[in-house]
Design a protein around this motif. Structure first.
Motif, mmCIF file in Angstrom:
data_model
loop_
_atom_site.group_PDB
_atom_site.id
_atom_site.type_symbol
_atom_site.label_atom_id
_atom_site.label_comp_id
_atom_site.label_asym_id
_atom_site.label_seq_id
_atom_site.Cartn_x
_atom_site.Cartn_y
_atom_site.Cartn_z
ATOM 1 N N LEU A 1 -7.452 9.379 4.166
ATOM 2 C CA LEU A 1 -8.819 9.593 4.622
ATOM 3 C C LEU A 1 -9.820 9.110 3.573
ATOM 4 O O LEU A 1 -10.886 8.584 3.916
ATOM 5 N N GLU A 2 -9.483 9.269 2.303
ATOM 6 C CA GLU A 2 -10.355 8.785 1.230
ATOM 7 C C GLU A 2 -10.539 7.269 1.326
ATOM 8 O O GLU A 2 -11.663 6.755 1.250
ATOM 9 N N ILE A 3 -9.433 6.541 1.473
ATOM 10 C CA ILE A 3 -9.492 5.078 1.576
ATOM 11 C C ILE A 3 -10.224 4.667 2.850
ATOM 12 O O ILE A 3 -11.079 3.766 2.847
ATOM 13 N N LEU A 4 -9.896 5.316 3.964
ATOM 14 C CA LEU A 4 -10.529 4.972 5.239
ATOM 15 C C LEU A 4 -12.033 5.195 5.173
ATOM 16 O O LEU A 4 -12.811 4.331 5.614
ATOM 17 N N ASP A 5 -12.456 6.308 4.613
ATOM 18 C CA ASP A 5 -13.893 6.603 4.533
ATOM 19 C C ASP A 5 -14.602 5.615 3.611
ATOM 20 O O ASP A 5 -15.711 5.141 3.911
ATOM 21 N N PHE B 1 -8.750 -5.676 4.705
ATOM 22 C CA PHE B 1 -7.288 -5.663 4.541
ATOM 23 C C PHE B 1 -6.775 -4.227 4.461
ATOM 24 O O PHE B 1 -5.760 -3.881 5.080
ATOM 25 N N GLU B 2 -7.446 -3.378 3.723
ATOM 26 C CA GLU B 2 -6.995 -1.996 3.591
ATOM 27 C C GLU B 2 -7.087 -1.252 4.930
ATOM 28 O O GLU B 2 -6.193 -0.469 5.279
ATOM 29 N N ILE B 3 -8.151 -1.516 5.691
ATOM 30 C CA ILE B 3 -8.272 -0.898 7.017
ATOM 31 C C ILE B 3 -7.134 -1.365 7.923
ATOM 32 O O ILE B 3 -6.515 -0.567 8.651
ATOM 33 N N VAL B 4 -6.849 -2.659 7.897
ATOM 34 C CA VAL B 4 -5.755 -3.202 8.707
ATOM 35 C C VAL B 4 -4.416 -2.597 8.293
ATOM 36 O O VAL B 4 -3.576 -2.259 9.143
ATOM 37 N N SER B 5 -4.211 -2.441 6.994
ATOM 38 C CA SER B 5 -2.970 -1.833 6.521
ATOM 39 C C SER B 5 -2.817 -0.413 7.067
ATOM 40 O O SER B 5 -1.726 -0.002 7.476
ATOM 41 N N ILE B 6 -3.924 0.313 7.079
ATOM 42 C CA ILE B 6 -3.911 1.670 7.641
ATOM 43 C C ILE B 6 -3.582 1.622 9.130
ATOM 44 O O ILE B 6 -2.830 2.451 9.640
ATOM 45 N N HIS B 7 -4.134 0.637 9.826
ATOM 46 C CA HIS B 7 -3.824 0.457 11.249
ATOM 47 C C HIS B 7 -2.315 0.259 11.446
ATOM 48 O O HIS B 7 -1.675 0.941 12.253
ATOM 49 N N ASN C 1 5.279 3.699 3.933
ATOM 50 C CA ASN C 1 5.504 3.308 2.542
ATOM 51 C C ASN C 1 4.979 1.902 2.264
ATOM 52 O O ASN C 1 4.457 1.620 1.179
ATOM 53 N N TRP C 2 5.141 1.014 3.231
ATOM 54 C CA TRP C 2 4.580 -0.337 3.100
ATOM 55 C C TRP C 2 3.075 -0.249 2.845
ATOM 56 O O TRP C 2 2.536 -0.881 1.928
ATOM 57 N N THR C 3 2.392 0.561 3.668
ATOM 58 C CA THR C 3 0.941 0.676 3.561
ATOM 59 C C THR C 3 0.513 1.350 2.261
ATOM 60 O O THR C 3 -0.418 0.885 1.587
ATOM 61 N N LYS C 4 1.170 2.418 1.905
ATOM 62 C CA LYS C 4 0.832 3.105 0.650
ATOM 63 C C LYS C 4 0.902 2.141 -0.531
ATOM 64 O O LYS C 4 -0.018 2.070 -1.357
ATOM 65 N N THR C 5 1.993 1.410 -0.632
ATOM 66 C CA THR C 5 2.196 0.533 -1.787
ATOM 67 C C THR C 5 1.280 -0.680 -1.746
ATOM 68 O O THR C 5 0.834 -1.171 -2.785
ATOM 69 N N ALA C 6 0.973 -1.177 -0.534
ATOM 70 C CA ALA C 6 0.047 -2.310 -0.411
ATOM 71 C C ALA C 6 -1.349 -1.911 -0.871
ATOM 72 O O ALA C 6 -2.015 -2.650 -1.613
ATOM 73 N N ILE C 7 -1.805 -0.750 -0.431
ATOM 74 C CA ILE C 7 -3.134 -0.278 -0.824
ATOM 75 C C ILE C 7 -3.189 -0.024 -2.326
ATOM 76 O O ILE C 7 -4.155 -0.394 -3.003
#
Length: 388
Positions: free
Chosen positions: A217-221, A333-339, A366-372
């Motif tokens: 939620l922190e990253i998304l916001d 990119f980070e929003i897309v990763s969350i998607h 895990n892919w998304t966590k590490t990418a972000i």
């Protein structure tokens, strides 16, 4: 297994073994002759994809079949079919999308029902496009080559130009949904739906998700706020929203000749497709060590090839990437990763998609966590190179 109808729908009893059903559906609902072979493709998680060969008058013809996800409504399907028609009529390049092969009924597609989950799925047949599709194991996890990056960038640019201006038929799909509303829906899914689904449940994925939810939620916001501030300078267009290399068919010179899987295309900031490709194709995820990395030179190659492709076809709208867009590449990119890694998972949970397994869900989480984590740690280097 049965082919009896329930309210005019074909019954698929077992989603784990659909090959006999696909053969029966094509034989029953299509005037293509007799099915002689059905092959389930490994590509695709929510949609099931097939090669179907039918023989008529001594001639064997190969088609592409899709059994769409349980999350795809009939209005979504009509939206996609209208988009395919529009792209075909307005295409500004030699890249094609497959044409619908109409079923022998009023709708042109086949409605199926899956008693396992008490949900409908829709089946469509399409013409088979020329060109080569690249299997995931040939380009994922840091294996992608420069020619493939450039070929996909060109395909993405050509799709943006050809689909530009599409207006969905009334009542079909999400249409031109405000992206700020999309981000609000992400947050709702990660809060309200999470609380609703997890209450009283012992499903271990909910515990996994709970640990990361505050950071998510922190990253998304943060990214949502940065998008809102930059929105006026970010062009929108019809985005593919599945810019994986396996969805572009290329010839022997890596020229794009076909585009696949338009079923989740939506009106979004053009950067959405840029971020999706970086996430799908350029991330080097190590599942065992839970690490990820992205070569900044690959990102630059991709962005420059996109601009070159736009210029080659006369720079039609939405045109080359703007300076404002380049400043926002990492945030989108980070929003897309969350998607990809979390929002999709919650759609699968809510819609009872068979892809919803703990192993699948945590892999993409895990892919998304590490990418972000990686792009946050190297944000300055990425932004400096991208905006140079």
């Amino acid at each position: 297994m049965t082919s009896e109808k329930m309210e005019d729908a074909y019954i698929i009893e077992n989603q784990d073994n659909t090959l006999p059903d696909i053969e029966r559906i094509v034989n029953e609902f299509y005037n293509l002759g007799k099915v002689v072979n059905v092959e389930r493709l490994t590509m695709g998680d929510s949609n099931f994809n097939y090669f179907v060969t039918a023989e008529k008058d001594g001639v064997a013809t190969k088609y592409f079949g899709q059994l769409f996800s349980t999350s795809k409504s009939v209005s979504d399907l009509k939206y996609e079919l209208a988009l395919r028609k529009y792209f075909t009529e307005h295409n500004k390049s030699n890249m094609k999308c497959a044409a619908l092969v109409a079923a022998d009924n009023e709708d042109g597609y086949v409605r199926c029902f899956c008693p396992e989950v008490q949900r409908e799925r829709y089946f469509c047949m399409f013409t088979l496009l020329p060109g080569k599709a690249f299997a995931r194991d040939t380009w994922a996890y840091g294996k992608i080559t420069e020619p493939l990056i450039k070929g996909c960038a060109k395909g993405i640019a050509q799709y943006h130009a050809g689909a530009y201006g599409f207006v969905p038929p009334e009542g079909c799909g999400a249409g031109n949904q405000d992206f700020k509303d999309v981000l609000k829906e992400f947050r709702r899914m990660f809060t309200e739906e999470y609380e609703r689904c997890s209450e009283g449940s012992t499903y271990e994925y909910y515990d996994y998700f709970a640990e990361y939810q505050p950071r998510l939620l922190e990253i998304l916001d943060k990214c949502s706020e940065r998008y809102a501030a930059a929105e006026s300078g970010l062009p929108n267009c019809m985005c593919h929203i599945d810019t994986s290399p396996q969805n572009y068919l290329l010839d022997e010179n890596y020229e794009p000749v076909g585009i696949c899987d338009l079923d989740i295309s939506q009106y979004r900031p053009r950067l959405y497709d840029i971020g999706w490709f970086i996430n799908e194709a350029l991330c080097n995820f190590n599942e065992k060590e839970l690490t990820n990395s992205i070569r900044v030179e690959d990102v630059i190659t991709f962005l420059n090839a996109y601009d070159d492709a736009m210029e080659e076809i006369g720079n039609p709208l939405p045109g080359k990437l703007t300076d404002d867009e380049r400043k926002m590449v990492i945030d989108i990119f980070e929003i897309v990763s969350i998607h990809c890694g979390f929002y999709y998972i919650w759609e699968y949970i809510v819609d009872d998609n068979p892809t919803n397994t703990y192993e699948f869900n945590t892999f993409w989480g895990n892919w998304t966590k590490t990418a972000i984590d990686y792009v946050e740690d190297h944000r300055d280097a990425f932004e400096k190179a991208i905006t140079a």
